[in-house]
Design a protein around this motif. Structure first.
Motif, PDB file in Angstrom:
ATOM      1  N   SER A   1       0.837  -1.207   0.000  1.00 31.35           N
ATOM      2  CA  SER A   1       0.000   0.000   0.000  1.00 31.35           C
ATOM      3  C   SER A   1       0.864   1.246   0.000  1.00 31.35           C
ATOM      4  O   SER A   1       0.594   2.216  -0.732  1.00 31.35           O
ATOM      5  CB  SER A   1      -0.924  -0.003   1.226  1.00 31.35           C
ATOM      6  OG  SER A   1      -1.839  -1.075   1.183  1.00 31.35           O
TER       7      SER A   1
ATOM      8  N   SER B   1       2.257   1.800  -3.410  1.00 28.03           N
ATOM      9  CA  SER B   1       1.249   2.328  -4.336  1.00 28.03           C
ATOM     10  C   SER B   1       0.955   3.801  -4.058  1.00 28.03           C
ATOM     11  O   SER B   1       0.779   4.588  -5.002  1.00 28.03           O
ATOM     12  CB  SER B   1      -0.044   1.501  -4.232  1.00 28.03           C
ATOM     13  OG  SER B   1       0.179   0.170  -4.664  1.00 28.03           O
ATOM     14  N   PHE B   2       0.897   4.183  -2.782  1.00 29.55           N
ATOM     15  CA  PHE B   2       0.668   5.589  -2.439  1.00 29.55           C
ATOM     16  C   PHE B   2       1.769   6.482  -3.010  1.00 29.55           C
ATOM     17  O   PHE B   2       1.502   7.488  -3.666  1.00 29.55           O
ATOM     18  CB  PHE B   2       0.580   5.775  -0.920  1.00 29.55           C
ATOM     19  CG  PHE B   2      -0.690   5.263  -0.309  1.00 29.55           C
ATOM     20  CD1 PHE B   2      -1.904   5.375  -0.963  1.00 29.55           C
ATOM     21  CD2 PHE B   2      -0.672   4.651   0.945  1.00 29.55           C
ATOM     22  CE1 PHE B   2      -3.077   4.904  -0.399  1.00 29.55           C
ATOM     23  CE2 PHE B   2      -1.837   4.168   1.516  1.00 29.55           C
ATOM     24  CZ  PHE B   2      -3.043   4.296   0.847  1.00 29.55           C
TER      25      PHE B   2
ATOM     26  N   SER C   1       1.953   6.678  -6.884  1.00 26.93           N
ATOM     27  CA  SER C   1       0.934   7.514  -7.519  1.00 26.93           C
ATOM     28  C   SER C   1       1.367   8.973  -7.625  1.00 26.93           C
ATOM     29  O   SER C   1       0.859   9.721  -8.462  1.00 26.93           O
ATOM     30  CB  SER C   1      -0.389   7.423  -6.745  1.00 26.93           C
ATOM     31  OG  SER C   1      -0.300   8.103  -5.494  1.00 26.93           O
TER      32      SER C   1
ATOM     33  N   THR D   1      -2.964  -3.403  -4.925  1.00 27.48           N
ATOM     34  CA  THR D   1      -3.139  -2.102  -4.275  1.00 27.48           C
ATOM     35  C   THR D   1      -3.065  -0.960  -5.290  1.00 27.48           C
ATOM     36  O   THR D   1      -3.742   0.058  -5.129  1.00 27.48           O
ATOM     37  CB  THR D   1      -2.076  -1.896  -3.176  1.00 27.48           C
ATOM     38  OG1 THR D   1      -0.764  -2.127  -3.715  1.00 27.48           O
ATOM     39  CG2 THR D   1      -2.316  -2.823  -2.000  1.00 27.48           C
ATOM     40  N   ASP D   2      -2.271  -1.125  -6.353  1.00 29.10           N
ATOM     41  CA  ASP D   2      -2.257  -0.131  -7.430  1.00 29.10           C
ATOM     42  C   ASP D   2      -3.654   0.018  -8.031  1.00 29.10           C
ATOM     43  O   ASP D   2      -4.139   1.137  -8.257  1.00 29.10           O
ATOM     44  CB  ASP D   2      -1.268  -0.543  -8.530  1.00 29.10           C
ATOM     45  CG  ASP D   2       0.133   0.009  -8.303  1.00 29.10           C
ATOM     46  OD1 ASP D   2       0.312   0.811  -7.369  1.00 29.10           O
ATOM     47  OD2 ASP D   2       1.045  -0.362  -9.060  1.00 29.10           O
TER      48      ASP D   2
ATOM     49  N   TYR E   1      -6.217   1.515  -5.078  1.00 27.33           N
ATOM     50  CA  TYR E   1      -6.089   2.938  -4.769  1.00 27.33           C
ATOM     51  C   TYR E   1      -6.187   3.804  -6.013  1.00 27.33           C
ATOM     52  O   TYR E   1      -6.464   5.004  -5.925  1.00 27.33           O
ATOM     53  CB  TYR E   1      -4.780   3.200  -4.033  1.00 27.33           C
ATOM     54  CG  TYR E   1      -4.660   2.403  -2.751  1.00 27.33           C
ATOM     55  CD1 TYR E   1      -5.714   2.363  -1.841  1.00 27.33           C
ATOM     56  CD2 TYR E   1      -3.521   1.671  -2.457  1.00 27.33           C
ATOM     57  CE1 TYR E   1      -5.625   1.623  -0.674  1.00 27.33           C
ATOM     58  CE2 TYR E   1      -3.416   0.926  -1.292  1.00 27.33           C
ATOM     59  CZ  TYR E   1      -4.470   0.901  -0.410  1.00 27.33           C
ATOM     60  OH  TYR E   1      -4.394   0.162   0.741  1.00 27.33           O
TER      61      TYR E   1
ATOM     62  N   LEU F   1      -7.453   7.721  -6.228  1.00 25.20           N
ATOM     63  CA  LEU F   1      -6.322   8.657  -6.235  1.00 25.20           C
ATOM     64  C   LEU F   1      -6.215   9.294  -7.619  1.00 25.20           C
ATOM     65  O   LEU F   1      -6.102   8.588  -8.624  1.00 25.20           O
ATOM     66  CB  LEU F   1      -5.015   7.929  -5.892  1.00 25.20           C
ATOM     67  CG  LEU F   1      -4.817   7.508  -4.440  1.00 25.20           C
ATOM     68  CD1 LEU F   1      -3.509   6.739  -4.285  1.00 25.20           C
ATOM     69  CD2 LEU F   1      -4.815   8.729  -3.527  1.00 25.20           C
TER      70      LEU F   1
ATOM     71  N   LEU G   1       0.763  12.123   0.604  1.00 24.33           N
ATOM     72  CA  LEU G   1       0.872  10.708   0.231  1.00 24.33           C
ATOM     73  C   LEU G   1       2.269  10.149   0.506  1.00 24.33           C
ATOM     74  O   LEU G   1       2.408   8.982   0.892  1.00 24.33           O
ATOM     75  CB  LEU G   1       0.517  10.517  -1.247  1.00 24.33           C
ATOM     76  CG  LEU G   1      -0.972  10.651  -1.583  1.00 24.33           C
ATOM     77  CD1 LEU G   1      -1.190  10.621  -3.088  1.00 24.33           C
ATOM     78  CD2 LEU G   1      -1.782   9.551  -0.912  1.00 24.33           C
TER      79      LEU G   1
ATOM     80  N   SER H   1       2.792   7.200   2.997  1.00 21.63           N
ATOM     81  CA  SER H   1       3.535   6.047   2.494  1.00 21.63           C
ATOM     82  C   SER H   1       4.644   5.646   3.450  1.00 21.63           C
ATOM     83  O   SER H   1       4.833   4.460   3.739  1.00 21.63           O
ATOM     84  CB  SER H   1       4.120   6.368   1.115  1.00 21.63           C
ATOM     85  OG  SER H   1       4.957   5.324   0.669  1.00 21.63           O
TER      86      SER H   1
END
Length: 277
Positions: free
Chosen positions: A32, A35-36, A39, A107-108, A111, A115, A127, A131
């Motif tokens: 996660s 991914s955060f 992004s 998770t990509d 979210y 996002l 983020l 993260s």
């Protein structure tokens, strides 16, 4: 000669279930966090920076799939470093790499539903901070479960065993190396860009590596300290039902410190022995 395999007790089975659950949950939190930060296009954690750059260039392969490929290379590097000391069961790290790769892709997608692609600077900052915290908590659970290290951590452990350097020193060497490789790959892939780096992170020669990579590399360890201070004992008791036992990373650090101390004091001991003669 018969080999008898002792049947595990119910308590031991439940302990393994709890540890495996903590291991998977920890990986989910790490994924996660990846991914955060991903992004934002400001860079992600060092160990995942090479797969990130490769996924930006070769988009037909997902980020999670690149993680599996690159982590497999890390496993090969472990074998080359340790050589005869390499344990066959370390190959099971491929299973953890595959699980983590699927979690990152999951998770990509999850979210990515909410996002925004074009993020304001304030959101990027938030983020990256989130993260860092999420990755630190995930690493804490993943290490506390003490099941199987992922190949990135395996390389750090292998360096520590081979060089007798402290684990923290080997971690810095590994992080700097992968960031440098990821940066060079990005420059090579996007050499025709007009600028070296852009604020949105989507153009320029340097992509997939950035300020987010540096922030996460520096502050994950800082954030982990209060997490371990307040949660280590209750989480360990929940998982094991007994007093804390050092995991493989803590054991490696203790061994490195003992061997380093032995090397420092060896000349003094020899001088003392010569004086007695």
């Amino acid at each position: 000669m018969k080999i008898q395999i002792q049947k595990p007790t119910k308590a031991k089975v439940l302990e393994m279930v709890r540890r495996f659950a903590a291991y998977v949950i920890g990986m989910f939190f790490i994924a996660s966090g990846v991914s955060f930060s991903r992004s934002t296009n400001w860079g992600i954690s060092p160990v995942n920076s090479i797969p990130n750059v490769l996924s930006l260039k070769f988009t037909q392969i997902t980020m999670g799939q690149w993680i599996i490929i690159v982590f497999t290379c890390f496993l090969i590097i472990q074998a080359l470093i340790l050589w005869k000391q390499f344990k066959w069961y370390s190959v099971l790290q491929l299973a953890s790499s595959t699980l983590f790769g699927f979690l990152v892709d999951g998770t990509d997608a999850l979210y990515g539903l909410f996002l925004p692609e074009n993020q304001e600077i304030w959101l990027k900052i938030v983020l990256i901070v989130v993260s860092t915290i999420v990755i630190a908590f995930g690493i804490f659970l993943y290490l506390e479960a003490n099941i199987m290290s992922m190949p990135g951590e395996g390389v750090t452990l292998a360096l520590s065993k081979r060089t007798k350097l402290h684990l923290s020193t080997c971690k810095i060497i590994f992080d700097v190396s992968v960031i440098l490789i990821a940066s060079l790959l990005s420059i090579a892939f996007f050499w025709d860009s007009e600028v070296f780096w852009s604020l949105d992170g989507t153009s320029g020669m340097l992509r997939g590596v950035g300020i987010g990579t540096v922030v996460i590399a520096v502050f994950v360890g800082v954030v982990m300290k209060p997490i371990m201070r307040f949660l280590k004992k209750p989480v360990h008791t929940l998982l094991y039902g007994r007093e804390e036992m050092p995991n493989e990373f803590e054991l490696a650090e203790e061994i490195a410190e003992e061997e380093s101390a032995a090397e420092r004091y060896a000349p003094l001991e020899e001088s003392a022995a010569d004086a007695e003669k």
